[in-house]
Write a protein that holds these residues in place. Structure first.
Motif, PDB file in Angstrom:
ATOM      1  N   ASP A 167      -1.566  -8.134   4.315  1.00 43.42           N
ATOM      2  CA  ASP A 167      -1.291  -6.741   3.980  1.00 43.42           C
ATOM      3  C   ASP A 167      -0.288  -6.194   4.991  1.00 43.42           C
ATOM      4  OD1 ASP A 167      -3.171  -6.933   1.964  1.00 43.42           O
ATOM      5  OD2 ASP A 167      -4.744  -5.893   3.067  1.00 43.42           O
ATOM      6  N   GLN A 170       2.008  -2.359   6.086  1.00 42.29           N
ATOM      7  CA  GLN A 170       2.390  -0.969   5.858  1.00 42.29           C
ATOM      8  C   GLN A 170       3.506  -0.659   6.852  1.00 42.29           C
ATOM      9  OE1 GLN A 170      -0.824   1.597   5.016  1.00 42.29           O
ATOM     10  NE2 GLN A 170       0.420   3.432   4.950  1.00 42.29           N
ATOM     11  N   THR A 219      -0.563  -9.135  -5.675  1.00 40.70           N
ATOM     12  CA  THR A 219      -0.075  -8.196  -4.675  1.00 40.70           C
ATOM     13  C   THR A 219       0.217  -6.864  -5.340  1.00 40.70           C
ATOM     14  OG1 THR A 219       0.877  -9.905  -3.270  1.00 40.70           O
ATOM     15  CG2 THR A 219       1.860  -7.728  -3.100  1.00 40.70           C
ATOM     16  N   LYS A 225       3.989  -0.166   1.319  1.00 47.44           N
ATOM     17  CA  LYS A 225       2.672  -0.781   1.508  1.00 47.44           C
ATOM     18  C   LYS A 225       2.547  -1.998   0.603  1.00 47.44           C
ATOM     19  CE  LYS A 225      -2.275   0.240   1.447  1.00 47.44           C
ATOM     20  NZ  LYS A 225      -3.286   1.262   1.180  1.00 47.44           N
ATOM     21  N   LYS A 226       2.092  -3.111   1.184  1.00 46.81           N
ATOM     22  CA  LYS A 226       1.777  -4.335   0.435  1.00 46.81           C
ATOM     23  C   LYS A 226       0.298  -4.603   0.642  1.00 46.81           C
ATOM     24  CE  LYS A 226       2.724  -9.332   0.398  1.00 46.81           C
ATOM     25  NZ  LYS A 226       1.520  -9.966   0.909  1.00 46.81           N
ATOM     26  N   ALA A 227      -0.458  -4.637  -0.451  1.00 47.68           N
ATOM     27  CA  ALA A 227      -1.900  -4.893  -0.381  1.00 47.68           C
ATOM     28  C   ALA A 227      -2.220  -6.097  -1.262  1.00 47.68           C
ATOM     29  CB  ALA A 227      -2.674  -3.667  -0.840  1.00 47.68           C
ATOM     30  N   ASP A 228      -2.837  -7.107  -0.668  1.00 47.59           N
ATOM     31  CA  ASP A 228      -3.145  -8.339  -1.391  1.00 47.59           C
ATOM     32  C   ASP A 228      -4.600  -8.377  -1.823  1.00 47.59           C
ATOM     33  OD1 ASP A 228      -0.613  -9.340  -1.253  1.00 47.59           O
ATOM     34  OD2 ASP A 228      -0.982 -10.599   0.493  1.00 47.59           O
ATOM     35  N   GLU A 229      -4.813  -8.909  -3.017  1.00 44.31           N
ATOM     36  CA  GLU A 229      -6.150  -9.174  -3.557  1.00 44.31           C
ATOM     37  C   GLU A 229      -6.284 -10.689  -3.644  1.00 44.31           C
ATOM     38  OE1 GLU A 229      -9.851  -8.259  -4.638  1.00 44.31           O
ATOM     39  OE2 GLU A 229      -8.372  -6.700  -4.245  1.00 44.31           O
ATOM     40  N   GLY A 288      -3.445 -13.198  -2.640  1.00 45.06           N
ATOM     41  CA  GLY A 288      -2.217 -12.407  -2.715  1.00 45.06           C
ATOM     42  C   GLY A 288      -0.991 -13.250  -3.028  1.00 45.06           C
TER      43      GLY A 288
END
Length: 126
Positions: A24, A26, A57, A102-106, A109
């Motif tokens: 992740d 920011q 992502t 912002k990059k948020a991985d599930e 990702g």
């Protein structure tokens, strides 16, 4: 001389770079000194990003804690070097606001490779 209401589109290009999968991030983009109206926001990625229901992502542009625009590779893949337009949810930016990427991985990702974020905007609110 007649007055003009012409308001040209301004373009801000922000180099995000490479961010590994399962990471992740920011990052601050810009602090605005005038009001903006967002026309569109998109990302370009050198390698592309695979669509996945479990390992995806979400890319967002944030204004403090409010989302300005976002999109997820759960919904659609990012094709290499083709604009991937984010969905605007708040197109009015006030003077003094700070925009952040912002990059948020599930799951695991997806990686971004030499990515660039492009913001097209007008000065002021029409």
């Amino acid at each position: 001389m007649a007055s003009s209401s012409f308001n040209p589109v301004h373009i801000l290009i922000y180099h995000i770079g490479t961010i590994a999968a399962a990471t992740d991030a920011q990052l601050p983009i810009v602090s605005t000194d005038e009001t903006w109206k967002i026309k569109r926001i998109y990302i370009l990625d050198d390698a592309g990003v695979t669509k996945s229901d479990t390992d995806y992502t979400t890319i967002s542009v944030m204004n403090s804690t409010n989302t300005v625009a976002s999109k997820s590779s759960k919904d659609v893949a990012i094709t290499a070097n083709v604009p991937y337009e984010l969905t605007n949810s708040n197109d009015k930016i006030s003077a003094g606001d700070v925009l952040e990427f912002k990059k948020a991985d599930e799951g695991s990702g997806q990686a971004l490779t030499n990515a660039v974020l492009v913001i097209e905007y007008y000065l002021g609110y029409p």
